[in-house]
Design an enzyme around this catalytic site. Structure first.
Site, PDB file in Angstrom:
ATOM      1  N   CYS A 170       0.162  -4.628  -4.781  1.00  0.00           N
ATOM      2  CA  CYS A 170       1.317  -3.915  -4.211  1.00  0.00           C
ATOM      3  C   CYS A 170       2.550  -4.804  -4.148  1.00  0.00           C
ATOM      4  O   CYS A 170       3.664  -4.296  -4.095  1.00  0.00           O
ATOM      5  CB  CYS A 170       0.963  -3.377  -2.835  1.00  0.00           C
ATOM      6  N   LEU A 171       2.350  -6.140  -4.151  1.00  0.00           N
ATOM      7  CA  LEU A 171       3.412  -7.141  -4.008  1.00  0.00           C
ATOM      8  C   LEU A 171       4.057  -7.009  -2.610  1.00  0.00           C
ATOM      9  O   LEU A 171       4.071  -5.912  -2.076  1.00  0.00           O
ATOM     10  CB  LEU A 171       4.479  -7.018  -5.108  1.00  0.00           C
TER      11      LEU A 171
ATOM     12  N   ARG B  95       7.463   2.676  -7.707  1.00  0.00           N
ATOM     13  CA  ARG B  95       7.762   3.031  -6.320  1.00  0.00           C
ATOM     14  C   ARG B  95       8.999   3.926  -6.287  1.00  0.00           C
ATOM     15  O   ARG B  95       9.048   4.930  -5.579  1.00  0.00           O
ATOM     16  CB  ARG B  95       8.023   1.767  -5.475  1.00  0.00           C
TER      17      ARG B  95
ATOM     18  N   ASP C   2      -4.343  -7.758  -2.590  1.00  0.00           N
ATOM     19  CA  ASP C   2      -3.173  -7.825  -1.705  1.00  0.00           C
ATOM     20  C   ASP C   2      -3.288  -9.142  -0.933  1.00  0.00           C
ATOM     21  O   ASP C   2      -4.332  -9.805  -0.966  1.00  0.00           O
ATOM     22  CB  ASP C   2      -3.198  -6.595  -0.756  1.00  0.00           C
TER      23      ASP C   2
ATOM     24  N   ARG D 166       9.329   2.105   8.541  1.00  0.00           N
ATOM     25  CA  ARG D 166       8.287   1.067   8.385  1.00  0.00           C
ATOM     26  C   ARG D 166       8.109   0.438   9.760  1.00  0.00           C
ATOM     27  O   ARG D 166       9.040  -0.177  10.286  1.00  0.00           O
ATOM     28  CB  ARG D 166       8.719   0.017   7.361  1.00  0.00           C
TER      29      ARG D 166
ATOM     30  N   GLN E 106       2.932   3.592  -1.289  1.00  0.00           N
ATOM     31  CA  GLN E 106       2.406   2.603  -2.228  1.00  0.00           C
ATOM     32  C   GLN E 106       1.223   3.178  -3.008  1.00  0.00           C
ATOM     33  O   GLN E 106       1.168   3.077  -4.245  1.00  0.00           O
ATOM     34  CB  GLN E 106       1.950   1.348  -1.453  1.00  0.00           C
TER      35      GLN E 106
ATOM     36  N   HIS F  72      -0.260   2.847   4.010  1.00  0.00           N
ATOM     37  CA  HIS F  72       0.945   2.680   3.180  1.00  0.00           C
ATOM     38  C   HIS F  72       0.913   3.768   2.093  1.00  0.00           C
ATOM     39  O   HIS F  72       0.686   3.482   0.914  1.00  0.00           O
ATOM     40  CB  HIS F  72       0.935   1.279   2.562  1.00  0.00           C
TER      41      HIS F  72
HETATM   42  N1  NVA Z   1      -0.833  -5.471   3.450  1.00  0.00           N
HETATM   43  C1  NVA Z   1       0.531  -5.889   3.255  1.00  0.00           C
HETATM   44  C2  NVA Z   1       1.239  -4.946   2.347  1.00  0.00           C
HETATM   45  C3  NVA Z   1       2.673  -5.304   2.049  1.00  0.00           C
HETATM   46  C4  NVA Z   1       3.348  -4.301   1.158  1.00  0.00           C
HETATM   47  C5  NVA Z   1       1.237  -5.961   4.606  1.00  0.00           C
HETATM   48  O1  NVA Z   1       1.052  -5.046   5.416  1.00  0.00           O
HETATM   49  O2  NVA Z   1       1.948  -6.939   4.846  1.00  0.00           O
HETATM   50  N1   CP Z   2       4.861  -3.212  -1.654  1.00  0.00           N
HETATM   51  C1   CP Z   2       5.795  -3.138  -0.697  1.00  0.00           C
HETATM   52  O1   CP Z   2       5.795  -2.239   0.159  1.00  0.00           O
HETATM   53  O2   CP Z   2       6.717  -4.129  -0.779  1.00  0.00           O
HETATM   54  P1   CP Z   2       7.810  -4.482   0.336  1.00  0.00           P
HETATM   55  O3   CP Z   2       7.047  -4.957   1.540  1.00  0.00           O
HETATM   56  O4   CP Z   2       8.667  -5.553  -0.275  1.00  0.00           O
HETATM   57  O5   CP Z   2       8.581  -3.246   0.660  1.00  0.00           O
END
Ligand code: NVA
Ligand code: CP
Length: 307
Positions: free
Chosen positions: A264-265, A292, A224, A104, A134, A131
């Protein structure tokens, strides 16, 4: 060497995605029944995190351990990606220690460097651009609910045209559905990605600015956070711009009665979504989050050719 990676959703073709759904469903049943399943015995995976995570870290670590392997969590300060060491050197290093790399990162360029220099499968756990784990999970979650009527659903995303949306648009280049992104002017998803997906002529892709127009007869409403990781200091400014796009009880009246709410949380409750919507019977956010684990298990098994 022909190594398969998961850097973007379209690293899988349509048949491979349909196979992933079947495998994810099978692994979900096995996991829930506490069956022993250890294709990754004696295997290890390096997990590189340049950003925070709850779901991605815990689902990958839990899934890989259940499948008999050892997943190693590397926090931002452990690696110093781009400051202490380059993605290309780390890719070559971990390819010698480990059987798989999950990362990540902020810059998508770093992810492409991992892909280019690793000799083991690399899985993208989110970049500023996309992502894939996701969105493959999200479409699996929809498939589970709508198996008989899966194609041509109306999926409406309301919010910032961010990494989540770019992945939905790439998916629209492979599977047929109607995808609408409702976002403020100036917060549209990546233009090249839209052109790429439209050129495939598989799905309809709409970019709109009026949420009521966008969610008419939606099968799925997805949102999101308004400021992603790396943009959190912009939140006060963004609240002023994004407030008309809140997914609330009034907006969802324009969707189909049996619409599904997805996110997606993590959610910033009271901003992009109200408690009344995210906690409603139409919301599948925790099933989506659970998936997931199962979808990524299927991705890992298929990349390692263990299916
Ligand atoms: N768009 C958000 C997704 C988190 C899972 C981010 O990149 O922070
Ligand atoms: N949706 C998601 O990727 O969550 P995290 O950022 O908590 O991994």
């Amino acid at each position: 060497m022909n190594v398969k990676h998961c850097i973007k959703v379209d690293d899988f073709n349509k048949n491979e995605i349909l196979d992933l759904f079947e495998l994810a469903a099978e692994l979900k049943a096995k996991y829930r029944n506490k069956e022993s399943y250890t294709p990754f015995k004696d295997h290890s995976m390096a997990m590189i995190f340049a950003k925070p995570s709850a779901r991605t870290r815990v689902s990958f670590e839990t899934g890989f351990a259940w499948m008999g392997g050892h997943a190693i969590y590397l926090a931002p300060q452990d690696i110093g990606l781009g400051t202490r060491e380059s993605a290309s050197d780390l890719a070559q290093l971990f390819s010698r220690y480990n059987d798989m790399i999950m990362a990540r990162v902020f810059s998508h360029k770093d992810m492409l460097d991992f892909e280019k220099h690793a000799t083991v499968p690399v899985i993208n756990g989110l970049t500023d651009y996309n992502h894939p784990c996701q969105i493959l999970t999200d479409i699996f979650s929809i498939w589970e609910k709508k198996k008989d009527n899966f194609e041509n659903l109306k999926i409406v995303y309301v919010g910032d045209g961010n990494n989540i949306v770019n992945s939905w648009i790439r998916l629209a280049a492979i599977l047929p559905f109607e995808f609408t992104c409702v976002c403020p002017q100036g917060f549209e998803p990546d233009a090249d990605t839209i052109s790429f997906a439209r050129s495939k002529d598989i799905s309809t892709i709409n970019i709109l600015h009026d949420p009521i127009e966008g969610v008419q007869d939606a099968d799925v409403i997805y949102t999101d956070v308004w400021a992603s990781m790396g943009q959190k200091e912009e939140i006060e400014e963004r609240i002023k711009i994004f407030s008309p796009l809140q997914v609330n009880e009034e907006l969802i009246n324009h969707a189909k009665d049996d619409y599904m709410f997805m996110h997606c949380l993590p959610a910033e409750r009271g901003r992009e979504v109200t408690d009344g919507v995210i906690d409603s019977e139409n919301s599948i956010v925790f099933e989506q989050a659970e998936n997931r684990l199962h979808t990524q298990n299927a991705i890992m098994v298929s990349l390692a050719d263990k299916a």
